[in-house]
Structures are given as structure tokens and as C-alpha cells.
Write an enzyme that holds these catalytic residues in place. Structure first.
Site, PDB file in Angstrom:
ATOM      1  N   PRO A  38       0.753  -1.205   0.105  1.00 61.44           N
ATOM      2  CA  PRO A  38      -0.011  -0.305  -0.026  1.00 61.44           C
ATOM      3  C   PRO A  38       0.854   1.282  -0.078  1.00 61.44           C
ATOM      4  CG  PRO A  38      -0.102  -1.150   2.171  1.00 61.44           C
ATOM      5  CD  PRO A  38       0.511  -2.272   1.250  1.00 61.44           C
ATOM      6  N   ASN A  39       0.417   2.223  -0.719  1.00 65.66           N
ATOM      7  CA  ASN A  39       0.900   3.557  -0.764  1.00 65.66           C
ATOM      8  C   ASN A  39       2.236   3.612  -1.752  1.00 65.66           C
ATOM      9  OD1 ASN A  39      -1.325   4.827   0.510  1.00 65.66           O
ATOM     10  ND2 ASN A  39      -0.277   3.678   2.322  1.00 65.66           N
ATOM     11  N   ARG A  49       5.633  11.780  -3.564  1.00 73.52           N
ATOM     12  CA  ARG A  49       5.283  12.351  -2.111  1.00 73.52           C
ATOM     13  C   ARG A  49       6.451  11.952  -1.350  1.00 73.52           C
ATOM     14  NH1 ARG A  49       1.239  13.467  -4.648  1.00 73.52           N
ATOM     15  NH2 ARG A  49      -0.753  13.280  -4.397  1.00 73.52           N
ATOM     16  N   TYR A  53      11.285   8.754   1.483  1.00 69.92           N
ATOM     17  CA  TYR A  53      11.141   7.622   0.593  1.00 69.92           C
ATOM     18  C   TYR A  53      12.190   7.700  -0.706  1.00 69.92           C
ATOM     19  CZ  TYR A  53       7.820   5.694   3.757  1.00 69.92           C
ATOM     20  OH  TYR A  53       7.081   5.601   5.006  1.00 69.92           O
ATOM     21  N   ASN A  63       7.948  -5.688  -0.563  1.00 70.89           N
ATOM     22  CA  ASN A  63       7.917  -4.547   0.318  1.00 70.89           C
ATOM     23  C   ASN A  63       6.462  -4.632   0.520  1.00 70.89           C
ATOM     24  OD1 ASN A  63       7.979  -2.232   1.879  1.00 70.89           O
ATOM     25  ND2 ASN A  63       8.888  -1.042   0.149  1.00 70.89           N
ATOM     26  N   ALA A  82       2.996  -0.843   4.925  1.00 70.14           N
ATOM     27  CA  ALA A  82       2.421  -0.816   6.416  1.00 70.14           C
ATOM     28  C   ALA A  82       1.943  -2.314   6.902  1.00 70.14           C
ATOM     29  CB  ALA A  82       1.443   0.293   6.613  1.00 70.14           C
ATOM     30  N   HIS A  87       3.742  -4.614   9.001  1.00 67.04           N
ATOM     31  CA  HIS A  87       3.694  -4.546  10.586  1.00 67.04           C
ATOM     32  C   HIS A  87       2.374  -4.996  11.271  1.00 67.04           C
ATOM     33  CE1 HIS A  87       7.366  -2.181   9.542  1.00 67.04           C
ATOM     34  NE2 HIS A  87       6.372  -1.306   9.056  1.00 67.04           N
ATOM     35  N   ASP A  92       1.672 -15.999   7.282  1.00 67.40           N
ATOM     36  CA  ASP A  92       0.985 -17.463   6.931  1.00 67.40           C
ATOM     37  C   ASP A  92       1.362 -17.670   5.462  1.00 67.40           C
ATOM     38  OD1 ASP A  92       0.091 -17.765   9.656  1.00 67.40           O
ATOM     39  OD2 ASP A  92      -1.733 -17.258   9.054  1.00 67.40           O
ATOM     40  N   GLU A 149      12.468  -9.706   2.440  1.00 60.91           N
ATOM     41  CA  GLU A 149      11.685  -8.556   2.633  1.00 60.91           C
ATOM     42  C   GLU A 149      12.763  -7.487   2.342  1.00 60.91           C
ATOM     43  OE1 GLU A 149      11.893  -8.257   7.163  1.00 60.91           O
ATOM     44  OE2 GLU A 149      10.146  -6.795   7.204  1.00 60.91           O
ATOM     45  N   HIS A 159      12.818  -3.018   2.384  1.00 63.55           N
ATOM     46  CA  HIS A 159      12.298  -1.573   2.631  1.00 63.55           C
ATOM     47  C   HIS A 159      13.186  -0.443   2.432  1.00 63.55           C
ATOM     48  CE1 HIS A 159       9.206  -3.397   5.220  1.00 63.55           C
ATOM     49  NE2 HIS A 159       9.807  -4.186   5.761  1.00 63.55           N
ATOM     50  N   LEU A 160      12.473   0.539   1.951  1.00 64.34           N
ATOM     51  CA  LEU A 160      13.281   1.716   1.533  1.00 64.34           C
ATOM     52  C   LEU A 160      14.023   2.261   2.699  1.00 64.34           C
ATOM     53  CD1 LEU A 160      10.343   2.703  -0.576  1.00 64.34           C
ATOM     54  CD2 LEU A 160      12.640   2.638  -1.756  1.00 64.34           C
ATOM     55  N   SER A 161      13.259   2.604   3.921  1.00 61.98           N
ATOM     56  CA  SER A 161      13.675   3.207   5.062  1.00 61.98           C
ATOM     57  C   SER A 161      14.113   1.948   5.954  1.00 61.98           C
ATOM     58  CB  SER A 161      12.381   3.852   5.665  1.00 61.98           C
ATOM     59  OG  SER A 161      11.322   3.326   5.997  1.00 61.98           O
ATOM     60  N   ARG A 171      12.784   4.029  13.019  1.00 62.29           N
ATOM     61  CA  ARG A 171      11.457   4.889  13.065  1.00 62.29           C
ATOM     62  C   ARG A 171      10.444   4.462  14.403  1.00 62.29           C
ATOM     63  NH1 ARG A 171       9.328   4.898   7.101  1.00 62.29           N
ATOM     64  NH2 ARG A 171       8.164   6.679   8.003  1.00 62.29           N
ATOM     65  N   ARG A 180       6.462   0.339  14.074  1.00 64.64           N
ATOM     66  CA  ARG A 180       7.221  -0.235  12.848  1.00 64.64           C
ATOM     67  C   ARG A 180       8.181  -1.327  13.193  1.00 64.64           C
ATOM     68  NH1 ARG A 180       5.364   3.357   8.486  1.00 64.64           N
ATOM     69  NH2 ARG A 180       4.979   5.319   9.387  1.00 64.64           N
TER      70      ARG A 180
HETATM   71  O1  CA2 Z   1      10.519   1.722   4.009  1.00 65.75           O
HETATM   72  C1  CA2 Z   1       9.648   1.223   3.432  1.00 65.75           C
HETATM   73  O2  CA2 Z   1       9.902   0.568   2.533  1.00 65.75           O
HETATM   74  C2  CA2 Z   1       8.148   0.912   4.069  1.00 65.75           C
HETATM   75  O3  CA2 Z   1       7.835  -0.502   3.853  1.00 65.75           O
HETATM   76  C3  CA2 Z   1       7.297   1.877   3.682  1.00 65.75           C
HETATM   77  C4  CA2 Z   1       6.014   1.965   4.166  1.00 65.75           C
HETATM   78  C5  CA2 Z   1       5.868   1.829   5.818  1.00 65.75           C
HETATM   79  O4  CA2 Z   1       4.714   1.386   6.431  1.00 65.75           O
HETATM   80  C6  CA2 Z   1       6.878   0.752   6.366  1.00 65.75           C
HETATM   81  O5  CA2 Z   1       6.854   1.026   7.647  1.00 65.75           O
HETATM   82  C7  CA2 Z   1       8.516   0.898   5.665  1.00 65.75           C
HETATM   83  C8  CA2 Z   1       5.135   3.075   3.615  1.00 65.75           C
HETATM   84  C9  CA2 Z   1       5.155   3.318   2.166  1.00 65.75           C
HETATM   85  C10 CA2 Z   1       4.538   4.286   1.892  1.00 65.75           C
HETATM   86  O6  CA2 Z   1       4.823   4.792   0.513  1.00 65.75           O
HETATM   87  C11 CA2 Z   1       4.743   6.172   0.210  1.00 65.75           C
HETATM   88  C12 CA2 Z   1       5.731   6.437  -0.759  1.00 65.75           C
HETATM   89  C13 CA2 Z   1       5.646   7.925  -1.123  1.00 65.75           C
HETATM   90  C14 CA2 Z   1       4.738   8.657  -0.472  1.00 65.75           C
HETATM   91  C15 CA2 Z   1       3.987   8.440   0.819  1.00 65.75           C
HETATM   92  C16 CA2 Z   1       4.230   7.043   0.933  1.00 65.75           C
END
Ligand code: CA2
Length: 146
Positions: free
Chosen positions: A11-12, A19, A24, A76, A79, A82, A89, A100, A102-104, A109, A113
Site C-alpha cells: 500500500p501507498n 510524495r 522515501y 515490500n 505498512a 507490521h 502465513d 523482505e 524496505h526503502l527506509s 522509526r 514499525r
Molecule cells: O520503508 C519502507 O519501504 C516501508 O515499507 C514503507 C511503508 C512503511 O509503512 C513501512 O513501515 C516501511 C510506507 C510506504 C508508503 O509509501 C509512500 C511513498 C511515497 C509517499 C507516501 C508514502
């Protein structure tokens, strides 16, 4: 087993590069997909990059990866990482190795998370390198570490 590596995004992540670039980065998912395709094809692999905002779709894609004999999945889950026991499963129910990504670095954080259900099933986690996390994860698959 096929030479396809699925790269599943939750998601997102469709908003990537559009954004919150301070968290990110400024690459879009398409930018990342292009680089992964080059990296994979040079090593004789193919990339199937997907994004969904729906948890059950990620579960279905994990099942599909298994049914089709994918070489690996880079996941990836955003959210859902978490929160989703359903994803844990699914990862445990399949034999395709899941990495797995993740960018961050979620562990640096907010507290919410710090738990990763995906990480409990994944063979490896690559996080905190921005868009390069995907390339590092892919290289592990190419190198046969996974
Ligand atoms: O760091 C990551 O890759 C995350 O999976 C990114 C998720 C976050 O919930 C995880 O804790 C760590 C959030 C992805 C949201 O992506 C966006 C990208 C651009 C602008 C807003 C949100």
C-alpha cells in the site's frame, strides 16, 4: 523453477517519488522497475514488478509465485509488514523464498514499525538503503545467496 523474480509492493508505494521524497526518495516505482529489469536480464533473470493497495492481493500473488515456480519474491509489503499475520502465513505456506525489502529502516522509526510479520517468514531482510534496497535484494538472488 522459472527464472522469474516477482517484486511485490504494498500500500501507498504507488506514490513513491511523488510524495515525501525526504523519507522515501525521489525514484518512482517505474524507475526502480527499469533498473531491476536491466540488472536481472544481464544475469538471465526476468522481473515481474507489481503494486497493490490490497492485503489479500499480496496473499494471492504469493500463492501465484509459488504455483508458477518463481525463483524468488522480493516483498515490500509497506505498512502490512507490521500488521499482517495473513502475509506471514502465506510466506510460510509457500516454498518460494521471500526477501523482505524496505526503502527506509523501520527499526529506526516509530515503535509501531519495529515488529515485522513479513520478516518472521522471510529468508532475508534488506532495508534502509532507499531504492537501492531492491537492487541489493535482487543481487542476493542473482548471486545464489537465496
Ligand atoms: O520503508 C519502507 O519501504 C516501508 O515499507 C514503507 C511503508 C512503511 O509503512 C513501512 O513501515 C516501511 C510506507 C510506504 C508508503 O509509501 C509512500 C511513498 C511515497 C509517499 C507516501 C508514502
Amino acid at each position: 523453477m522459472t527464472n522469474t523474480i516477482l517484486v511485490l509492493n504494498g500500500p501507498n508505494l504507488n506514490l513513491l517519488g511523488l510524495r515525501e521524497p525526504e523519507i522515501y526518495g525521489s525514484d518512482t516505482l517505474d524507475d526502480i522497475a527499469g533498473r531491476l529489469e536491466d540488472q536481472a536480464s544481464a544475469a538471465g533473470f526476468a522481473i515481474d514488478m507489481r503494486q497493490t493497495n490490497h492485503e489479500g492481493m499480496l496473499v494471492d500473488w504469493l500463492h501465484e509465485a509459488n504455483a508458477e515456480g518463481a525463483r524468488a519474491v522480493l516483498l515490500n509489503a509497506g505498512a502490512y509488514t507490521h500488521t499482517s499475520i495473513a502475509l506471514l502465513d502465506a510466506i510460510r505456506a509457500i516454498t518460494v523464498p521471500v526477501v523482505e525489502v524496505h526503502l527506509s529502516d523501520p527499526k529506526t522509526r516509530e515503535e509501531f514499525r519495529h515488529t515485522s510479520y513479513v520478516g518472521m517468514g522471510a529468508v532475508k531482510t534488506v532495508e534502509g538503503h532507499g531504492a537501492k534496497s531492491y537492487e541489493i535484494a535482487l543481487q542476493h538472488v542473482i548471486d545464489g545467496d537465496i
